[in-house]
Design a protein around this motif. Structure first.
Motif, mmCIF file in Angstrom:
data_model
loop_
_atom_site.group_PDB
_atom_site.id
_atom_site.type_symbol
_atom_site.label_atom_id
_atom_site.label_comp_id
_atom_site.label_asym_id
_atom_site.label_seq_id
_atom_site.Cartn_x
_atom_site.Cartn_y
_atom_site.Cartn_z
ATOM 1 N N UNK A 277 69.018 32.778 -0.861
ATOM 2 C CA UNK A 277 69.097 33.631 -1.986
ATOM 3 C C UNK A 277 67.796 33.971 -2.269
ATOM 4 N N UNK A 278 66.955 33.323 -2.402
ATOM 5 C CA UNK A 278 65.460 33.294 -3.344
ATOM 6 C C UNK A 278 65.391 33.659 -1.995
ATOM 7 N N UNK A 283 61.746 38.524 0.111
ATOM 8 C CA UNK A 283 61.351 39.459 1.598
ATOM 9 C C UNK A 283 61.772 40.429 0.625
ATOM 10 N N UNK A 284 62.865 41.081 -0.341
ATOM 11 C CA UNK A 284 63.272 42.634 -1.137
ATOM 12 C C UNK A 284 61.693 43.231 -1.977
ATOM 13 N N UNK A 285 61.055 42.185 -2.336
ATOM 14 C CA UNK A 285 60.252 42.147 -2.948
ATOM 15 C C UNK A 285 58.988 42.909 -2.747
ATOM 16 N N UNK A 286 58.701 42.570 -0.956
ATOM 17 C CA UNK A 286 57.334 43.125 -0.020
ATOM 18 C C UNK A 286 57.456 45.119 -0.239
ATOM 19 N N UNK A 287 56.482 44.800 -0.466
ATOM 20 C CA UNK A 287 55.801 45.896 0.475
ATOM 21 C C UNK A 287 54.314 46.539 -0.125
ATOM 22 N N UNK A 295 55.319 38.842 -5.224
ATOM 23 C CA UNK A 295 56.274 38.080 -4.016
ATOM 24 C C UNK A 295 57.221 36.901 -4.264
ATOM 25 N N UNK A 296 56.061 36.110 -4.562
ATOM 26 C CA UNK A 296 56.453 34.423 -5.272
ATOM 27 C C UNK A 296 57.289 34.420 -6.596
ATOM 28 N N UNK A 297 57.186 35.373 -7.634
ATOM 29 C CA UNK A 297 57.509 35.631 -8.636
ATOM 30 C C UNK A 297 58.701 36.049 -8.012
ATOM 31 N N UNK A 298 59.342 36.288 -7.279
ATOM 32 C CA UNK A 298 60.746 37.686 -7.205
ATOM 33 C C UNK A 298 61.801 36.013 -7.013
ATOM 34 N N UNK A 299 60.743 35.296 -5.688
ATOM 35 C CA UNK A 299 62.249 33.590 -5.243
ATOM 36 C C UNK A 299 62.012 33.127 -6.164
#
Length: 386
Positions: A277-278, A283-287, A295-299
């Motif tokens: 899940x993390x 991955x979904x935050x990457x752009x 990106x770190x914070x999203x996971x």
């Protein structure tokens, strides 16, 4: 394989000379933005990136590549390694020294030749392979030299891959996927870590690939060891297994973490579900345009919502490619301000710690594109049940 100017069989550089010249040009442009008169590149991965030579001859002495605007690149190396550097790099100007105590004088002479006694010169102070004593010895030779920390300068260029590099990363990942299929297919009661590792190496060689980097392989209780090396320890029913391995091509590595359970293991299964899940949230935050810290914070938010924040004890990921990783490279960690760009390749291992000490999880190796993250592996990161 592109040949350097050498008649030695199988010696040469892996890419066309023009590829290295383009990389050097981009580094020189970054030097101009940093107002540097010269740059001493000493990190092995950065040397390989800019010259083709793996730099391993410098295992106990510095091997600086000196870049100066409007001058040919100069490699200062041990005399013992001169023929190897000439044969396996794209650098024509090679200057040798014999003993470690000779390094500072010889290197200082090169800098004087380019009129840099009073220059503003970048050093990779935060990377491996450059000791404070080396810098001090050079400053003793050139007391007016202005030492500038340029740890991140080559990284700022190498982090964005060329089309040729991306092709090589895909080829390396194909070997990683083969390693993962072999790992999964070998799992049975009584098989040992060493037997699985040997099967992986055999299959990679049989497929004509470069050797793989076996970062970690552990069964059962040995999954509590970070970066555990394969032993004769056997896997038993109702035990977990985890591997971190990377196929390689011309020194470029495509690392991956995959986990499995032979039978059932509720503790490991729960941990892996959180890891998945993390990872997917990160991955979904990457752009392009987002920061590494975002990106770190999203996971990390997924971990925090689970009310098990203590299971995540490292960063979300890092720049990967040549030499797997280099100290000072881009890192996906809390507060990191590096801006993601199209063409970056990142390894994102969400390896979590269970309450009883197991390390378990999964990762992906992704390419940043204009549309977001492209997962390079064909092996699902879901838990494999044997």
């Amino acid at each position: 394989m592109a040949k350097a100017s050498s008649a030695i069989p199988f010696a040469g550089i892996p890419f066309p000379r023009s590829e290295y010249e383009h990389r050097q040009k981009r580094v020189l442009e970054a030097m101009a933005r940093a107002d540097l008169d010269a740059l001493l590149v000493t990190a092995h991965g950065h040397l390989r990136y800019l010259t083709g030579y793996d730099g391993l001859g410098g295992y106990f002495m510095p091997f600086p590549l000196i870049l100066v605007p409007r001058q040919a690149p100069t490699y200062v190396v041990r005399e013992y390694e001169v023929n190897g550097v000439r044969a396996e790099s794209c650098i024509d100007e090679v200057v040798g020294y014999i003993q470690q105590q000779d390094f500072a004088k010889v290197c200082a002479d090169v800098l004087r030749r380019y009129g840099l006694e009073n220059g503003r010169v970048g050093f990779e102070l935060g990377c491996w392979n450059l000791a404070p004593a080396d810098v001090g010895a050079l400053q003793a030779q050139l007391p007016n030299l202005k030492v500038v920390d340029a740890t991140r300068l080559v990284t700022s260029v190498s982090v964005v891959k060329s089309e040729l590099e991306i092709k090589i990363m895909r080829e390396a990942m194909a070997m990683t996927d083969l390693a993962m299929r072999t790992f999964q297919g070998a799992l049975r009661d009584g098989v040992t870590e060493a037997e699985v590792a040997a099967s992986i190496h055999y299959e990679i060689r049989n497929a004509g690939g470069d050797d793989v980097r076996m970062v970690s392989l552990g069964f059962g209780e040995r999954n509590k060891l970070p970066h555990g090396k394969p032993t004769r320890h056997p896997l038993r029913t109702n035990e977990p297994a985890m591997i971190e391995v990377g196929g390689t091509k011309h020194g470029y590595a495509a690392g991956l973490v995959r986990s499995a359970v032979l039978g059932r293991h509720p503790e490991a299964e729960s941990l892996h579900a959180l890891s998945e899940e993390a990872l997917e949230a990160a991955i979904a935050a990457i752009k392009p345009g987002v920061t590494a810290g975002e990106v770190d914070a999203a996971g990390r938010k997924v971990i925090e919502r689970s009310r098990r924040p203590e299971v995540f004890r490292h960063r979300t990921g890092y720049q990967i490619g040549l030499n797997w990783g280099e100290r000072g490279n881009l890192s996906l960690e809390p507060g990191a301000v590096d801006i993601l760009q199209s063409g970056m390749t990142l390894h994102m291992p969400f390896i979590l710690f269970s309450e009883s000490g197991y390390l378990f999880g999964c990762s992906e190796n992704v390419l940043v594109t204009e549309r977001g993250a492209e997962i390079l592996s064909q092996t699902p990161h879901t838990l494999y049940r044997a």
